[in-house]
Design an enzyme around this catalytic site. Structure first.
Site, mmCIF file in Angstrom:
data_model
loop_
_atom_site.group_PDB
_atom_site.id
_atom_site.type_symbol
_atom_site.label_atom_id
_atom_site.label_comp_id
_atom_site.label_asym_id
_atom_site.label_seq_id
_atom_site.Cartn_x
_atom_site.Cartn_y
_atom_site.Cartn_z
ATOM 1 N N GLU A 133 31.333 46.633 46.246
ATOM 2 C CA GLU A 133 32.235 47.526 45.521
ATOM 3 C C GLU A 133 31.534 48.761 44.975
ATOM 4 O O GLU A 133 32.101 49.856 44.952
ATOM 5 C CB GLU A 133 32.934 46.770 44.381
ATOM 6 C CG GLU A 133 34.040 45.833 44.840
ATOM 7 C CD GLU A 133 33.548 44.549 45.483
ATOM 8 O OE1 GLU A 133 32.330 44.251 45.370
ATOM 9 O OE2 GLU A 133 34.364 43.827 46.089
ATOM 10 N N HIS A 162 42.463 37.207 40.015
ATOM 11 C CA HIS A 162 43.345 38.032 40.848
ATOM 12 C C HIS A 162 44.491 38.547 39.987
ATOM 13 O O HIS A 162 45.596 38.706 40.461
ATOM 14 C CB HIS A 162 43.910 37.237 42.037
ATOM 15 C CG HIS A 162 42.867 36.747 42.989
ATOM 16 N ND1 HIS A 162 42.174 35.577 42.809
ATOM 17 C CD2 HIS A 162 42.380 37.291 44.126
ATOM 18 C CE1 HIS A 162 41.306 35.404 43.789
ATOM 19 N NE2 HIS A 162 41.410 36.426 44.605
#
Ligand SMILES: Cc1ncc(C[n+]2csc(CCOP(=O)(O)OP(=O)(O)O)c2C)c(N)n1
Length: 656
Positions: free
Chosen positions: A389, A458
């Site tokens: 990321e 999530h």
């Protein structure tokens, strides 16, 4: 070779002068390069200074001089003067930057330059440009994740980039034996590239090795990793006392291999230079350095700390007071709209490039947001990245330094945290720290939020972290038309824009999709519904829950005005103010944590600037003191804000 020698000498004289100025109390902080001259100057000479890119780090005085940075600018930066050409007195000295010379602005963060270098190299590869990127750093920086993520990516894509490690044996006081496992150069083959370890004090060996690497890169044969053994003669910086960790004997030992002296001796032995000529060069160099000091110290100081935070400042304009006219177009769900918007923007803006994890090929993203982009626009314009990321964000920053407009995807907001440094310390500061010379025109799409049974990893909301940061723009579209409008505006904006996508709405919410050109301005809220009794400020999925609560509130005789903020930074204050003046009551609804959440800023601003208009305390309805939404449906239901909760809070507020 004579030019190289002159520059090595100049670099040494600049260093000596800087440390003298520091001792005299005229320069508060300086960083030395003495000892590194051969690797720095010879590397620059092995590149093409008319078309290649360099990303030098703070110790690279020799690269800076060889690349054409002016002595006046260098000393202006030492004195933090207004027109130093690098940062206008905003950064410490030796933080190079020059757009015309293709020297990308750097920060003080160790290792963050590597993803930028591969971003630039990837852009050059996509654009088919015949240029090479050289990126420099100390051996300490090769322990950063950013180094590994960038080298890995360069190896995968066979990028035209040369990684040059100046191994001076210490990272401040930490010897390389405590900081580096094994050999840096031997990591090269592991990452699919040439790796070489050389004597960094031998300018000719450096030149030959870097030249080979540059030639290979130019021929399309991919990246190289060069580890140049060297030593620094001064302490780490003027603030460091190197006697605490290096013995005098050790320093003396390395001084016997002084690269400037070695080069001089070589030139004299080879009869390329006489003692008399050397004296003359030495005097000339000393004179130009002294002259530069004089010119720089008296230059004007900077006087505007607020300029260039953004490349484009947003003026929200007059307050919105009524809902926007209905949008025309086919009714589609949010995720389909995201996919179509990306197709539309990539079609109309050929400089846009999409990348992230799983975004390419037939898969087209875990949510299918990028479906079909690779097929339609090719692998150059929609490609997968490794699960890195920080690299994704840094790659965008580097690409944004070229003519390309990156649109990066972070798969889930929960996994953006490794990219925090690249987004906050790099992307957000590019304009400010380069005094407006560089921009960071990147878009980062991030699915976020709960209510999807996604559990702790999530379901996170991250807006408060990023809305806090000057230099970033943060938007949250809540319907198909706003997504298309905000994506288009973001892709055309010169600043980094984070688009937070409420993923609960992906398949839940449908709305008209405007075909053709469609823009929604950044910094502009949208009134979803007019009302008189209280104002509900919200964004994302909560806009829809709030609208669901409206009929019940009407039955209770409560008329609520609903504002979809849409843009969290910058904030549309005029629209909020106008509504608060009308209703005198405010409920803020978001699914992020209440404590230090985005609503806290809204409440503070309203209390500060519209206190006299309030008839009740400002209320917040948000996630309580848990880190994120748990997996068990029962637990998530207990925590996730919902229409019933909105009704309850609105009722209490209306009664107050
Ligand atoms: C991410 C980060 N961590 C820590 C620091 C503090 N720091 C500044 S320089 C430095 C040592 C860097 O060593 P190296 O990369 O070997 O380069 P050198 O200074 O030796 O040339 C450290 C730890 C920083 N600037 N950035």
């Amino acid at each position: 070779m004579l030019d190289m020698y002159r520059l090595m000498l100049e670099s040494r004289r600049v260093d000596d002068r800087m440390f003298a100025l520091n001792r005299q109390g005229r320069a508060p902080f300086v960083v030395g390069s003495s000892g590194h001259e051969a690797v720095q100057v010879a590397s620059a000479f092995a590149l093409d200074r008319d078309k290649d890119w360099v990303l030098p780090y703070y110790r690279d005085m020799g690269v800076a001089l060889a690349w054409g940075m002016s002595l006046k600018d260098i000393f202006m930066a030492v004195f933090a003067r207004a027109d130093d050409g690098f940062s206008g007195g905003r950064q410490l000295p030796n933080h190079w930057s020059d757009r015309d010379l293709r020297v990308f602005t750097q920060s003080s963060c160790i290792g963050t330059q590597y993803p930028h270098a591969v971003g630039i190299a990837k852009a050059l590869q996509i654009m088919g440009e015949d240029a090479v990127v050289a990126v420099f750093g100390g051996e300490g920086s090769t322990s950063e994740g950013d180094w590994h993520e960038a080298v890995n990516f360069a190896g995968i894509h066979r990028l035209p980039v040369v990684f040059i490690t100046e191994n001076n044996q210490y990272a401040i006081s930490v010897p390389s034996s405590d900081g580096v496992a094994g050999s840096i150069s031997e990591r090269g083959p592991g990452y699919g590239m040439h790796g070489r370890r050389i004597d960094g004090n031998d300018a000719l060996e450096v030149y030959r090795t870097v030249k080979d690497a540059v030639d290979r890169a130019r021929r399309g044969e991919g990246p190289s990793l060069i580890e140049a053994e060297t030593y620094r003669y001064y302490a780490h910086t003027s603030d460091d006392d190197d006697r605490l960790y290096r013995s005098r004997e050790e320093v003396e030992e390395w001084r016997r291999q002084d690269p400037v002296v070695t080069m001089k001796q070589y030139l004299i032995e080879e009869r390329l230079l006489s003692e008399a000529e050397e004296k003359r060069i030495n005097q000339e160099v000393t004179d130009v350095v002294m002259a530069a000091v004089e010119k720089s110290e008296s230059a004007p100081a900077p006087d505007d700390p607020y300029s260039h935070v953004y490349a484009r400042l947003i003026d929200p304009g007059p307050a919105a007071t009524v809902p926007e006219p209905a949008v025309q177009g086919p009714i589609i769900n949010l995720i389909t709209a995201i996919n179509r918007s990306l197709h539309d923007v990539m079609e109309t803006h050929p400089e846009t490039v999409v990348f992230g994890e799983d975004v390419a090929g037939k898969k087209g993203g875990v949510f299918k947001a990028t479906e079909g982009l690779t097929d339609r626009f090719g692998e150059g314009r929609c490609f997968n990245t490794p699960i890195s990321e920080s690299l994704i964000a840094g790659l965008a920053v580097g690409m944004g330094a070229t003519k390309l407009r990156p649109i990066a995807e972070i798969q889930f907001a929960d996994y953006i945290h490794p990219a925090f440094d690249q987004l906050v310390s790099e992307a957000a500061r590019i304009s400010y720290r380069s005094n407006g010379v560089w921009t960071c025109p990147i878009v980062v799409r991030v699915p976020f939020g709960g209510g999807i049974h996604g559990a702790l990893y999530h379901s996170q909301s991250i807006e408060a972290y990023y809305a806090h940061v000057p230099g970033l723009k943060v938007v949250v579209p809540s319907n198909p038309a706003d997504f298309k409008g905000l994506l288009t505006t973001a892709a055309e904006d010169p600043d980094p824009v984070m688009i937070l996508e409420p993923k609960k709405l992906y398949r839940l919410v449908k709305g008209p999709y405007p075909e053709g050109e469609w823009r929604v301005p950044l910094g502009k809220a949208s009134i979803r519904r007019n009302g008189d009794d209280l104002t509900i400020l919200t964004y994302g999925a909560m806009v829809h829950f709030t609208m669901e609560a409206i009929p019940a509130l009407e039955e209770l005789g409560i008329s609520a005005e609903v504002i979809d903020l849409r843009s969290l930074r910058p904030l549309d204050w005029p629209t909020i103010e106008a509504s608060v003046k009308k209703t005198s009551r405010v409920l803020i609804v978001h699914e992020d944590n209440e404590f230090v959440g985005y609503g806290a800023e809204l409440a503070a601003q309203i209390a500060d600037k519209a206190f006299e208009w309030l008839d009740a305390p400002i209320r917040r309805y948000a996630l309580g003191e848990v880190p994120a939404f748990p997996y068990a449906q029962e637990l998530e239901d207990m925590l996730y804000p919902n229409p019933e909760g909105i009704i309850r809070h609105a009722q209490e507020l209306a009664k107050y």
